[in-house]
Design an enzyme around this catalytic site. Structure first.
Site, PDB file in Angstrom:
ATOM      1  N   LYS A  11       0.834  -1.078  -0.081  1.00  0.00           N
ATOM      2  CA  LYS A  11       0.011   0.049  -0.023  1.00  0.00           C
ATOM      3  C   LYS A  11       0.897   1.243   0.129  1.00  0.00           C
ATOM      4  CE  LYS A  11      -3.899  -2.492   2.347  1.00  0.00           C
ATOM      5  NZ  LYS A  11      -4.690  -2.132   3.734  1.00  0.00           N
ATOM      6  N   TYR A  51     -12.135  -2.957  -3.545  1.00  0.00           N
ATOM      7  CA  TYR A  51     -12.764  -2.981  -2.438  1.00  0.00           C
ATOM      8  C   TYR A  51     -14.153  -3.049  -2.544  1.00  0.00           C
ATOM      9  CZ  TYR A  51      -8.070  -2.431  -0.119  1.00  0.00           C
ATOM     10  OH  TYR A  51      -6.850  -2.470   0.185  1.00  0.00           O
ATOM     11  N   ASN A 118      -1.822  -0.298   6.895  1.00  0.00           N
ATOM     12  CA  ASN A 118      -1.114  -1.338   7.594  1.00  0.00           C
ATOM     13  C   ASN A 118      -0.262  -2.223   6.454  1.00  0.00           C
ATOM     14  OD1 ASN A 118      -3.134  -2.327   5.804  1.00  0.00           O
ATOM     15  ND2 ASN A 118      -4.438  -3.319   7.568  1.00  0.00           N
ATOM     16  N   HIS A 121      -2.028  -5.607   1.521  1.00  0.00           N
ATOM     17  CA  HIS A 121      -3.165  -6.167   1.170  1.00  0.00           C
ATOM     18  C   HIS A 121      -2.743  -7.740   0.598  1.00  0.00           C
ATOM     19  CE1 HIS A 121      -7.182  -7.498  -0.400  1.00  0.00           C
ATOM     20  NE2 HIS A 121      -6.235  -8.021  -1.414  1.00  0.00           N
ATOM     21  N   GLU A 132      -9.223 -10.590  -7.733  1.00  0.00           N
ATOM     22  CA  GLU A 132      -8.153  -9.148  -7.692  1.00  0.00           C
ATOM     23  C   GLU A 132      -6.923  -9.774  -8.642  1.00  0.00           C
ATOM     24  OE1 GLU A 132      -7.200  -9.612  -3.459  1.00  0.00           O
ATOM     25  OE2 GLU A 132      -9.304  -9.104  -2.744  1.00  0.00           O
TER      26      GLU A 132
HETATM   27  P1  IDP Z   1      -7.627  -7.394   5.593  1.00  0.00           P
HETATM   28  O1  IDP Z   1      -6.709  -5.956   4.729  1.00  0.00           O
HETATM   29  O2  IDP Z   1      -6.765  -7.456   6.727  1.00  0.00           O
HETATM   30  O3  IDP Z   1      -8.211  -8.173   4.711  1.00  0.00           O
HETATM   31  P2  IDP Z   1     -10.577  -5.848   5.390  1.00  0.00           P
HETATM   32  O4  IDP Z   1     -11.259  -6.098   6.530  1.00  0.00           O
HETATM   33  O5  IDP Z   1     -10.482  -6.427   4.006  1.00  0.00           O
HETATM   34  O6  IDP Z   1      -8.953  -5.982   6.081  1.00  0.00           O
HETATM   35  O7  IDP Z   1     -10.327  -4.392   5.303  1.00  0.00           O
HETATM   36  C1  IDP Z   1      -9.468  -3.809   4.033  1.00  0.00           C
HETATM   37  C2  IDP Z   1      -8.622  -2.486   4.677  1.00  0.00           C
HETATM   38  O8  IDP Z   1      -9.429  -1.421   5.034  1.00  0.00           O
HETATM   39  C3  IDP Z   1      -7.767  -3.001   5.760  1.00  0.00           C
HETATM   40  O9  IDP Z   1      -6.719  -3.546   5.396  1.00  0.00           O
HETATM   41  C4  IDP Z   1      -7.608  -1.584   6.387  1.00  0.00           C
HETATM   42  O10 IDP Z   1      -6.588  -0.873   5.750  1.00  0.00           O
HETATM   43  C5  IDP Z   1      -9.043  -1.141   6.178  1.00  0.00           C
HETATM   44  N1  IDP Z   1      -9.863  -1.217   7.452  1.00  0.00           N
HETATM   45  C6  IDP Z   1     -10.428  -2.426   7.698  1.00  0.00           C
HETATM   46  N2  IDP Z   1     -11.232  -2.278   8.647  1.00  0.00           N
HETATM   47  C7  IDP Z   1     -11.169  -1.021   9.109  1.00  0.00           C
HETATM   48  C8  IDP Z   1     -11.643  -0.334  10.374  1.00  0.00           C
HETATM   49  O11 IDP Z   1     -12.505  -1.037  11.023  1.00  0.00           O
HETATM   50  N3  IDP Z   1     -11.361   0.969  10.600  1.00  0.00           N
HETATM   51  C9  IDP Z   1     -10.479   1.605   9.464  1.00  0.00           C
HETATM   52  N4  IDP Z   1      -9.786   0.935   8.527  1.00  0.00           N
HETATM   53  C10 IDP Z   1     -10.031  -0.181   8.294  1.00  0.00           C
HETATM   54 MG    MG Z   2      -9.344  -8.227   2.996  1.00  0.00          MG
END
Ligand code: IDP
Ligand code: MG
Length: 140
Positions: A11, A51, A118, A121, A132
């Site tokens: 990212k 997304y 974070n 992805h 994807e």
């Molecule tokens: P993942 O990346 O661990 O699969 P997902 O639930 O698919 O997590 O969410 C996609 C991305 O959206 C996350 O990596 C993070 O950057 C962001 N995200 C997910 N949940 C939250 C939240 O509750 N608050 C803020 N950002 C979030």
């Molecule tokens: Mg995800």
């Protein structure tokens, strides 16, 4: 156990911080093969597709803005159970509690932003991975 492919994105926070090599090194040291790689500036259309499952969630718009905030690196990693394996390397979504030893646990922390930043992805299922990969690598 059949060989799988997964889509990994470094990212914008990971690219800005110079962690592309670190992420790729961890994937390779684990024994997975990187079989395609590209750097791009994602536009809104590609991110809306990627997304789609998160549309309508409170962090959706901040997530798209964040993902458009700078270049990203997309890659395909291959190997037996690589989908689960890369998610394990990445650690859980929230970097504050992601285990030390994982990409998110070692390299990321909570920031004062609406979206969690974070570093990476990783696809979460065979179906997501193929969907994807076709978004970022045109069906390759
Ligand atoms: P993942 O990346 O661990 O699969 P997902 O639930 O698919 O997590 O969410 C996609 C991305 O959206 C996350 O990596 C993070 O950057 C962001 N995200 C997910 N949940 C939250 C939240 O509750 N608050 C803020 N950002 C979030
Ligand atoms: Mg995800």
């Amino acid at each position: 156990m059949s060989k799988e492919r997964t889509l990994v994105l470094v990212k914008p926070d990971g690219v800005r911080r110079g962690l592309v090599g670190e992420v790729i090194a961890r994937i390779e040291r684990k024994g997975y093969e990187v079989t395609a790689l590209r750097m791009l500036q994602a536009d809104r259309a590609i991110l809306e597709r990627h997304y789609a499952e998160h549309e309508g969630k409170p962090f959706y718009e901040p997530l798209l803005e964040f993902m458009m905030s700078g270049p990203i690196v997309a890659l395909i990693a291959e190997g037996e159970r690589v989908i689960e394996g890369f998610r394990s390397l990445a650690g859980v979504t929230d970097p504050t509690v992601a285990a030390p030893g994982t990409i998110r646990g070692d390299l990321a922390r909570q920031q004062a932003t609406k979206v969690v930043q974070n570093i990476v992805h990783g696809s979460d299922s065979v179906e997501s991975a193929e969907r994807e990969i076709s978004i970022f690598f045109g069906g390759k």
